[in-house]
Design a protein around this motif. Structure first.
Motif, short mmCIF file in Angstrom:
data_model
loop_
_atom_site.label_atom_id
_atom_site.label_comp_id
_atom_site.label_asym_id
_atom_site.label_seq_id
_atom_site.Cartn_x
_atom_site.Cartn_y
_atom_site.Cartn_z
N CYS A 144 -36.90 -15.97 -38.85
CA CYS A 144 -35.89 -16.05 -39.90
C CYS A 144 -36.00 -14.85 -40.83
CB CYS A 144 -36.16 -17.34 -40.68
SG CYS A 144 -35.04 -17.62 -42.04
N PHE A 145 -34.87 -14.34 -41.29
CA PHE A 145 -34.93 -13.37 -42.39
C PHE A 145 -34.03 -13.85 -43.52
CE2 PHE A 145 -31.57 -11.54 -39.65
CZ PHE A 145 -30.55 -11.28 -40.56
N THR A 146 -34.36 -13.38 -44.72
CA THR A 146 -33.60 -13.80 -45.90
C THR A 146 -32.45 -12.84 -46.16
OG1 THR A 146 -35.04 -12.50 -47.33
CG2 THR A 146 -35.65 -14.81 -47.01
N GLY A 147 -31.45 -13.31 -46.87
CA GLY A 147 -30.39 -12.45 -47.40
C GLY A 147 -29.51 -11.81 -46.34
N GLU A 148 -28.94 -10.67 -46.70
CA GLU A 148 -28.04 -9.93 -45.81
C GLU A 148 -28.71 -8.61 -45.47
OE1 GLU A 148 -24.98 -10.96 -45.00
OE2 GLU A 148 -24.38 -12.40 -46.54
N LEU A 149 -28.69 -8.24 -44.22
CA LEU A 149 -29.20 -6.92 -43.83
C LEU A 149 -28.04 -5.99 -43.51
CD1 LEU A 149 -32.15 -7.86 -41.40
CD2 LEU A 149 -32.27 -7.32 -43.84
N GLY A 150 -28.25 -4.72 -43.70
CA GLY A 150 -27.24 -3.73 -43.28
C GLY A 150 -26.75 -2.85 -44.40
N THR A 151 -26.68 -3.39 -45.62
CA THR A 151 -26.11 -2.58 -46.72
C THR A 151 -27.01 -1.38 -47.05
OG1 THR A 151 -27.16 -3.97 -48.38
CG2 THR A 151 -24.91 -4.54 -47.77
N CYS A 152 -28.31 -1.54 -46.88
CA CYS A 152 -29.21 -0.43 -47.25
C CYS A 152 -29.01 0.75 -46.32
CB CYS A 152 -30.66 -0.88 -47.26
SG CYS A 152 -30.99 -2.01 -48.63
N LYS A 153 -28.76 0.46 -45.03
CA LYS A 153 -28.50 1.54 -44.07
C LYS A 153 -27.20 2.26 -44.46
CE LYS A 153 -28.44 2.21 -39.02
NZ LYS A 153 -27.08 2.46 -38.57
N LYS A 154 -26.19 1.47 -44.75
CA LYS A 154 -24.90 2.06 -45.13
C LYS A 154 -25.03 2.89 -46.40
CE LYS A 154 -21.83 -1.39 -43.37
NZ LYS A 154 -21.23 -2.66 -43.76
N ASP A 155 -25.74 2.31 -47.39
CA ASP A 155 -25.87 3.02 -48.66
C ASP A 155 -26.70 4.30 -48.48
OD1 ASP A 155 -24.30 1.22 -49.90
OD2 ASP A 155 -25.91 0.13 -50.91
N LEU A 156 -27.73 4.23 -47.67
CA LEU A 156 -28.53 5.42 -47.40
C LEU A 156 -27.67 6.50 -46.75
CD1 LEU A 156 -31.15 7.05 -47.17
CD2 LEU A 156 -31.74 5.73 -45.13
N GLU A 157 -26.84 6.08 -45.79
CA GLU A 157 -25.95 7.05 -45.13
C GLU A 157 -24.98 7.68 -46.14
OE1 GLU A 157 -24.49 4.64 -41.93
OE2 GLU A 157 -26.31 4.92 -40.76
N SER A 158 -24.44 6.86 -47.02
CA SER A 158 -23.56 7.39 -48.06
C SER A 158 -24.28 8.40 -48.94
CB SER A 158 -23.03 6.26 -48.95
OG SER A 158 -22.24 5.37 -48.19
N LEU A 159 -25.48 8.03 -49.37
CA LEU A 159 -26.25 8.93 -50.24
C LEU A 159 -26.55 10.24 -49.54
CD1 LEU A 159 -28.69 6.29 -51.79
CD2 LEU A 159 -26.98 7.59 -53.06
N LEU A 160 -26.89 10.15 -48.26
CA LEU A 160 -27.20 11.37 -47.49
C LEU A 160 -25.97 12.26 -47.34
CD1 LEU A 160 -29.59 9.90 -44.76
CD2 LEU A 160 -30.20 11.58 -46.49
N GLN A 161 -24.79 11.64 -47.41
CA GLN A 161 -23.55 12.42 -47.33
C GLN A 161 -23.08 12.88 -48.72
OE1 GLN A 161 -20.81 9.82 -45.29
NE2 GLN A 161 -22.13 9.70 -43.48
N GLY A 162 -23.91 12.63 -49.72
CA GLY A 162 -23.57 13.07 -51.07
C GLY A 162 -22.62 12.13 -51.79
N LYS A 163 -22.36 10.96 -51.19
CA LYS A 163 -21.47 10.00 -51.85
C LYS A 163 -22.26 9.13 -52.84
CE LYS A 163 -18.61 9.58 -47.70
NZ LYS A 163 -18.49 8.72 -46.50
N GLU A 164 -21.53 8.52 -53.74
CA GLU A 164 -22.17 7.60 -54.68
C GLU A 164 -22.24 6.20 -54.08
OE1 GLU A 164 -21.43 7.52 -58.73
OE2 GLU A 164 -22.05 9.62 -58.89
N VAL A 165 -23.22 5.42 -54.53
CA VAL A 165 -23.25 4.01 -54.15
C VAL A 165 -23.25 3.16 -55.42
CG1 VAL A 165 -24.49 4.46 -51.99
CG2 VAL A 165 -25.79 3.88 -54.05
N SER A 166 -22.94 1.90 -55.23
CA SER A 166 -22.91 0.98 -56.37
C SER A 166 -24.26 0.96 -57.08
CB SER A 166 -22.56 -0.43 -55.88
OG SER A 166 -22.98 -1.39 -56.84
N LYS A 167 -24.22 0.87 -58.39
CA LYS A 167 -25.45 0.76 -59.18
C LYS A 167 -26.21 -0.51 -58.82
CE LYS A 167 -26.14 4.36 -61.74
NZ LYS A 167 -27.41 5.08 -61.59
N LYS A 168 -25.49 -1.44 -58.23
CA LYS A 168 -26.14 -2.71 -57.86
C LYS A 168 -26.70 -2.67 -56.45
CE LYS A 168 -23.42 -5.77 -60.81
NZ LYS A 168 -22.26 -6.65 -60.83
N SER A 169 -26.54 -1.54 -55.76
CA SER A 169 -27.01 -1.42 -54.38
C SER A 169 -28.46 -1.90 -54.25
CB SER A 169 -26.93 0.04 -53.93
OG SER A 169 -27.69 0.22 -52.76
#
Lengths: 276, 276
Positions: A144-169
């Motif tokens: 079992c895992f808790t919560g939702e997985l996947g947003t950190c990968k997406k946010d990391l990809e955004s950051l690596l592309q110079g995009k901003e992510v939500s402050k709540k990321s």
């Protein structure tokens, strides 16, 4: 085997039982130490100094929690770029102190040096009555895992592309679940936090416990290869499913029961999540 | 106040009694954590990887010894350049393990990451029955340091000029004196190791204890400003001079009784010893 695992293995022969988990258990103490380095774990333009200090603390505290240990003290070793102002230092100190306060941790020492970049290492000293390890998985256990997985990968990809992510990321502000995990701990057979991605952590569980997994549904790489999530991966006997579900509901924690432990071995197929 | 001291001060208000010394005392445990970073504390061309690992351990163990604590466990957080081979990792591991074995320390955990340079942080967990602090200096105490000071400054200058130094250089291989210090500990009022140079350490003692020093002889800057010595600076009541001298003789440790604690304050006048 990657270099990190190779290096760690050099110390394993002598202390088989205490090394290799997120923390080392000595008596009722758990000691965990993690690096949080600029351009390895974060880039300065991604987060404020306060957020960097907070995340450095949180990822360390996460190690303690998944071992069912209560963090008590922290030592902080910090390498500071020469051009940092006193305001910068204040921001860092505020970050460390805010998380310390939130988790009831005393910052008792450490080391401060001048460096070319901001590199933080933290040691957390915790107490436990019943540590939970990576080892302990039993055949037929549910995974079992808790919560939702996947947003950190997406946010990391955004950051690596110079995009901003939500402050709540969650990538910026991982959310730990100490109360939930301490309460389910009597029913848990093994646990670790998802720092390198679900598939990587499952590989570790498979190696440590000589078991494989039968997945109930296919899990995409977007989910399975997302690192830095700091959700909890754990296993339990099927008979404990109800009590764990009940506790999860009480703490408003989403549970994802996704596989069963079976004979065999499991190999993940993510690329190394480190971005450098 | 330099940035390092400023940063450390941010945490002092809350935990006055445990932070600021080389190690933090919690019950019978002493926790010390030190960074040993490439181009801050050493350059790669100065020492072999094994020597680097050994010195990283020794400077940490030194903190424990001067607090009259026996080092028991180590956590090692190591950032490794990407081009390191497995042989390089073996050399590092050998260095850590040889010192751990010599001092009876178990390496129980840590963290390993990929980085642009070799940066090591070590946490040492020690046990003590009677910790000795920087605080404790009494008026009329004699001040004393062990061994010879000055060679580390000379050797550092040679290394910075690209010259070679002896393989036996104390700069490369600091020599600790645990048996001697544990035996004199009942007679010692305060102590710390000479990492930043005698004059710097005396300034710390002066600030912490609100006392100054009356020197018996002039001490040159070549001696007083020599850092990285890892000799022990300590004070004792004059009545204990004979018993301490006797123990020093037994352990073949040279004592330099060089000053007396008096009212006043002391300010050293060395430049910061860090070479970068």
């Amino acid at each position: 085997m990657n270099k990190e695992d190779y290096f760690i293995k050099q110390f394993k022969n002598t202390h088989k039982n205490i090394i290799g988990d997120d923390g080392a258990v000595v008596g009722s103490h758990v000691y965990s130490m993690d690096a949080f380095f600029e351009n390895v774990h974060f880039k300065r333009e991604w987060m404020s100094l306060k957020e960097i200090a907070r995340k450095a603390m949180i990822v360390n505290i996460s190690d303690a929690i998944v071992m069912n240990a209560i963090p008590k003290y922290a030592l902080i070793s910090i390498a500071i770029p020469k051009d940092f102002s006193k305001d910068d230092l204040d921001e860092l100190a505020k970050g460390f102190k805010s998380i310390a306060k939130k988790f009831g941790i005393k910052i008792i020492g450490g080391d401060t040096i001048s460096n070319i970049k901001l590199d933080i290492s933290i040691t957390i000293i915790s107490k436990t009555k019943k540590p939970i390890f990576r080892k302990g998985l039993k055949k037929d256990d549910f995974l079992c895992f808790t919560g939702e997985l996947g947003t950190c990968k997406k946010d990391l990809e955004s950051l690596l592309q110079g995009k901003e992510v939500s402050k709540k990321s969650k990538f910026i502000k991982p959310k730990l679940k100490p109360e939930f995990f301490y309460e389910i701990s009597p029913y848990v057979n093994c646990a670790l936090d998802i720092s390198d991605g679900l598939f990587f952590e499952l590989e570790r569980l498979s190696e440590t416990n000589n078991l494989g997994f039968e997945f109930f549904d296919k899990i995409s790489k977007d989910i399975g290869c997302s690192g830095e999530e700091y959700e909890i991966l754990f296993s339990f006997s099927q008979k404990n499913r109800d009590v764990i579900s009940k506790i999860a509901k009480k703490h408003e924690v989403k549970l994802n029961i996704f596989a069963k432990a079976v004979d065999g071995t499991y190999k993940g197929d993510c690329k190394n999540h480190h971005f450098n």
